[in-house]
Design a protein around this motif. Structure first.
Motif, PDB file in Angstrom:
ATOM      1  N   ALA A 149       0.954  -1.305  -0.085  1.00  9.91           N
ATOM      2  CA  ALA A 149      -0.034  -0.048   0.162  1.00  9.91           C
ATOM      3  C   ALA A 149       0.811   1.225  -0.092  1.00  9.91           C
ATOM      4  CB  ALA A 149      -0.887   0.131   1.391  1.00  9.91           C
ATOM      5  N   SER A 150       2.130   1.312   0.881  1.00 11.55           N
ATOM      6  CA  SER A 150       2.768   2.466   0.758  1.00 11.55           C
ATOM      7  C   SER A 150       3.482   2.689  -0.564  1.00 11.55           C
ATOM      8  CB  SER A 150       4.058   2.187   1.942  1.00 11.55           C
ATOM      9  OG  SER A 150       5.096   1.188   1.469  1.00 11.55           O
ATOM     10  N   PHE A 151       3.773   1.869  -1.407  1.00  5.34           N
ATOM     11  CA  PHE A 151       4.398   1.825  -2.805  1.00  5.34           C
ATOM     12  C   PHE A 151       3.253   2.445  -3.661  1.00  5.34           C
ATOM     13  CE2 PHE A 151       8.245  -0.293  -1.167  1.00  5.34           C
ATOM     14  CZ  PHE A 151       8.956   0.487  -1.851  1.00  5.34           C
ATOM     15  N   ALA A 152       2.174   1.714  -3.324  1.00  2.00           N
ATOM     16  CA  ALA A 152       0.835   2.158  -4.258  1.00  2.00           C
ATOM     17  C   ALA A 152       0.426   3.732  -4.191  1.00  2.00           C
ATOM     18  CB  ALA A 152      -0.223   1.193  -4.314  1.00  2.00           C
ATOM     19  N   ALA A 153       0.877   4.150  -2.996  1.00  2.98           N
ATOM     20  CA  ALA A 153       0.478   5.610  -2.870  1.00  2.98           C
ATOM     21  C   ALA A 153       1.370   6.528  -3.254  1.00  2.98           C
ATOM     22  CB  ALA A 153       0.234   5.797  -1.306  1.00  2.98           C
ATOM     23  N   VAL A 154       2.509   5.803  -3.578  1.00  2.00           N
ATOM     24  CA  VAL A 154       3.685   6.952  -4.335  1.00  2.00           C
ATOM     25  C   VAL A 154       3.177   7.266  -5.891  1.00  2.00           C
ATOM     26  CG1 VAL A 154       6.081   7.160  -5.111  1.00  2.00           C
ATOM     27  CG2 VAL A 154       5.409   6.142  -2.945  1.00  2.00           C
ATOM     28  N   ALA A 155       3.006   8.786  -5.908  1.00  2.00           N
ATOM     29  CA  ALA A 155       2.729   9.242  -7.372  1.00  2.00           C
ATOM     30  C   ALA A 155       3.631   8.703  -8.228  1.00  2.00           C
ATOM     31  CB  ALA A 155       2.371  10.570  -7.292  1.00  2.00           C
ATOM     32  N   ALA A 156       3.311   8.330  -9.353  1.00  2.00           N
ATOM     33  CA  ALA A 156       4.127   7.809 -10.352  1.00  2.00           C
ATOM     34  C   ALA A 156       4.698   8.987 -11.182  1.00  2.00           C
ATOM     35  CB  ALA A 156       3.223   7.205 -11.682  1.00  2.00           C
ATOM     36  N   ALA A 157       5.822   8.842 -11.563  1.00  2.00           N
ATOM     37  CA  ALA A 157       6.692  10.068 -11.839  1.00  2.00           C
ATOM     38  C   ALA A 157       6.282  10.426 -13.542  1.00  2.00           C
ATOM     39  CB  ALA A 157       8.135   9.758 -11.811  1.00  2.00           C
ATOM     40  N   THR A 158       6.126  11.637 -13.784  1.00  5.00           N
ATOM     41  CA  THR A 158       5.882  11.822 -15.211  1.00  5.00           C
ATOM     42  C   THR A 158       6.801  11.455 -16.198  1.00  5.00           C
ATOM     43  OG1 THR A 158       5.991  14.276 -14.705  1.00  5.00           O
ATOM     44  CG2 THR A 158       3.904  13.527 -14.576  1.00  5.00           C
ATOM     45  N   ALA A 159       8.094  11.789 -15.583  1.00  4.01           N
ATOM     46  CA  ALA A 159       9.324  11.593 -16.317  1.00  4.01           C
ATOM     47  C   ALA A 159      10.371  11.093 -15.504  1.00  4.01           C
ATOM     48  CB  ALA A 159       9.629  12.766 -17.040  1.00  4.01           C
ATOM     49  N   ALA A 188      11.109   4.781  -7.628  1.00  2.00           N
ATOM     50  CA  ALA A 188      11.504   6.041  -6.897  1.00  2.00           C
ATOM     51  C   ALA A 188      11.482   7.186  -7.788  1.00  2.00           C
ATOM     52  CB  ALA A 188      13.033   5.962  -6.361  1.00  2.00           C
ATOM     53  N   GLY A 189      11.166   6.991  -8.928  1.00  2.00           N
ATOM     54  CA  GLY A 189      11.118   8.014 -10.178  1.00  2.00           C
ATOM     55  C   GLY A 189      12.512   8.050 -11.032  1.00  2.00           C
ATOM     56  N   TYR A 190      13.365   6.817 -10.899  1.00  2.00           N
ATOM     57  CA  TYR A 190      14.616   7.074 -11.878  1.00  2.00           C
ATOM     58  C   TYR A 190      14.430   6.006 -12.955  1.00  2.00           C
ATOM     59  CZ  TYR A 190      16.586   9.554  -7.846  1.00  2.00           C
ATOM     60  OH  TYR A 190      16.689  10.564  -6.807  1.00  2.00           O
ATOM     61  N   SER A 191      15.333   6.256 -13.828  1.00  2.00           N
ATOM     62  CA  SER A 191      15.532   5.394 -15.080  1.00  2.00           C
ATOM     63  C   SER A 191      17.044   5.112 -15.110  1.00  2.00           C
ATOM     64  CB  SER A 191      15.232   5.894 -16.505  1.00  2.00           C
ATOM     65  OG  SER A 191      16.104   6.952 -16.809  1.00  2.00           O
ATOM     66  N   ASN A 192      17.487   3.883 -15.006  1.00  2.00           N
ATOM     67  CA  ASN A 192      18.941   3.408 -14.812  1.00  2.00           C
ATOM     68  C   ASN A 192      19.393   3.443 -16.165  1.00  2.00           C
ATOM     69  OD1 ASN A 192      21.167   2.068 -14.260  1.00  2.00           O
ATOM     70  ND2 ASN A 192      20.057   0.585 -12.880  1.00  2.00           N
ATOM     71  N   HIS A 259       9.736   1.457   5.122  1.00  2.00           N
ATOM     72  CA  HIS A 259      10.127   2.953   5.121  1.00  2.00           C
ATOM     73  C   HIS A 259      10.398   3.621   3.909  1.00  2.00           C
ATOM     74  CE1 HIS A 259       9.925   2.395   9.477  1.00  2.00           C
ATOM     75  NE2 HIS A 259      11.041   1.490   9.566  1.00  2.00           N
ATOM     76  N   SER A 260      10.815   2.426   2.769  1.00  2.00           N
ATOM     77  CA  SER A 260      11.126   2.799   1.526  1.00  2.00           C
ATOM     78  C   SER A 260      10.542   3.816   0.577  1.00  2.00           C
ATOM     79  CB  SER A 260      11.510   1.600   0.662  1.00  2.00           C
ATOM     80  OG  SER A 260      12.520   0.744   1.313  1.00  2.00           O
ATOM     81  N   ALA A 261       9.393   3.697   0.790  1.00  2.00           N
ATOM     82  CA  ALA A 261       8.321   4.470  -0.175  1.00  2.00           C
ATOM     83  C   ALA A 261       8.148   5.905   0.140  1.00  2.00           C
ATOM     84  CB  ALA A 261       6.883   3.967  -0.153  1.00  2.00           C
ATOM     85  N   ALA A 262       8.232   6.228   1.474  1.00  2.00           N
ATOM     86  CA  ALA A 262       8.240   7.211   1.851  1.00  2.00           C
ATOM     87  C   ALA A 262       9.596   8.158   1.958  1.00  2.00           C
ATOM     88  CB  ALA A 262       7.922   7.317   3.608  1.00  2.00           C
ATOM     89  N   TYR A 263      10.602   7.345   2.177  1.00  2.00           N
ATOM     90  CA  TYR A 263      12.187   7.901   1.880  1.00  2.00           C
ATOM     91  C   TYR A 263      12.037   8.392   0.048  1.00  2.00           C
ATOM     92  CZ  TYR A 263      17.132   7.953   1.239  1.00  2.00           C
ATOM     93  OH  TYR A 263      18.346   8.205   0.945  1.00  2.00           O
TER      94      TYR A 263
END
Length: 264
Positions: A149-159, A188-192, A259-263
């Motif tokens: 649920a914590s990860f689902a609540a993280v807004a998806a990055a637009t880019a 976390a919003g990154y592309s590797n 704690h990861s999603a909030a971080y």
């Protein structure tokens, strides 16, 4: 009538680990050896810390783990004599963090359940399965649900931000495709920028410069990157933002994921 001392009933449990190995465990296990730091912490958080009799020297969480249990070596160099003395009825290991020869030697004598994790879904599966094995199914299910649920609540990055995630220095090593870290980078919003490479490749300064990441993430573990290393990477990629990140929140796949999603 002669009195008989009652003992907690033990049931043979035939289960499959994440390597598709069949493992027979005495349920519920009473003497657990954990060879994976993140799984050690999870066992304590599930409330079975008193049954953990052996841990590695890298099991820093919780703080009492290495004093309440026997340290049986590192993740890649087990002390077999110490493990034998503990008479474990369950050993928890991991395909990536432990070494094959050592695991195979232990599996000849003891029930060894192995995790194999490269995605968040596999981490949640591990939490639920280990929780079931140790007799804490409800607590494990609740933990996995909370993390999901914590990860689902993280807004998806637009880019997604192009980034490189470093785990080692001299030689430089990064987390690339097929790793749990790579999966969490996307969340976390990154592309590797090294996703075309496999697992944990060695890269050169020239490769890093050519990849031109907008951000360079220096992990606090396994190499202890710190502020003193920022200038070194800034010289290679002058336009990149260099960040020191909490490696445990990117790579530990047990209860620390709460704690990861909030971080992120």
């Amino acid at each position: 009538m002669q009195s008989v001392k009652s003992e907690k009933s033990v049931i043979p449990l035939n289960i499959t680990d994440q390597m598709n190995r069949r493992v027979v465990v005495s349920f519920p296990p009473q003497r657990i050896v954990s060879l994976v730091p993140s799984q050690t912490e999870m066992l304590f958080d599930l409330g079975v810390g008193e049954r953990v009799v052996g841990v590695t020297k890298f099991c820093f969480h919780p703080a009492e783990a290495r004093t309440s249990a026997t340290v049986v070596g590192g993740t890649k160099n087990f002390n077999f004599e110490k493990i034998e003395a503990l008479k474990p009825d369950l050993i928890l290991g991991n395909k990536e963090e432990n070494y094959q020869d050592g695991i195979e030697q232990l599996a000849e004598k003891y029930p060894v359940w192995l995790s194999d994790i490269s995605t968040l879904a596999e981490a949640l599966d591990m939490i639920r399965k280990v929780g079931f094995i140790v007799g804490c199914k409800d607590r494990a299910d609740a933990l996995a649900t909370e993390i999901a649920a914590s990860f689902a609540a993280v807004a998806a990055a637009t880019a997604l931000v192009p980034a490189a995630y470093f785990i080692w220095r001299k030689p430089y090593m990064v987390a690339a495709s097929g790793t749990f870290i790579n999966d969490l980078l996307g969340r976390a919003g990154y592309s590797n920028v090294f996703s075309h490479l496999g697992r944990y490749p060695v890269v050169t300064a020239e490769q890093l410069a050519a990849a031109a990441p907008q951000q360079i993430l220096l992990s606090s573990e396994p190499y202890p990157f710190g502020e003193k290393h920022v200038a070194e990477f800034q010289a290679i990629c002058p336009s990149a933002k260099i960040r020191i990140v909490d490696g445990e929140l990117f790579s530990w796949y047990g209860s620390r994921l709460r704690h990861s999603a909030a971080y992120f």
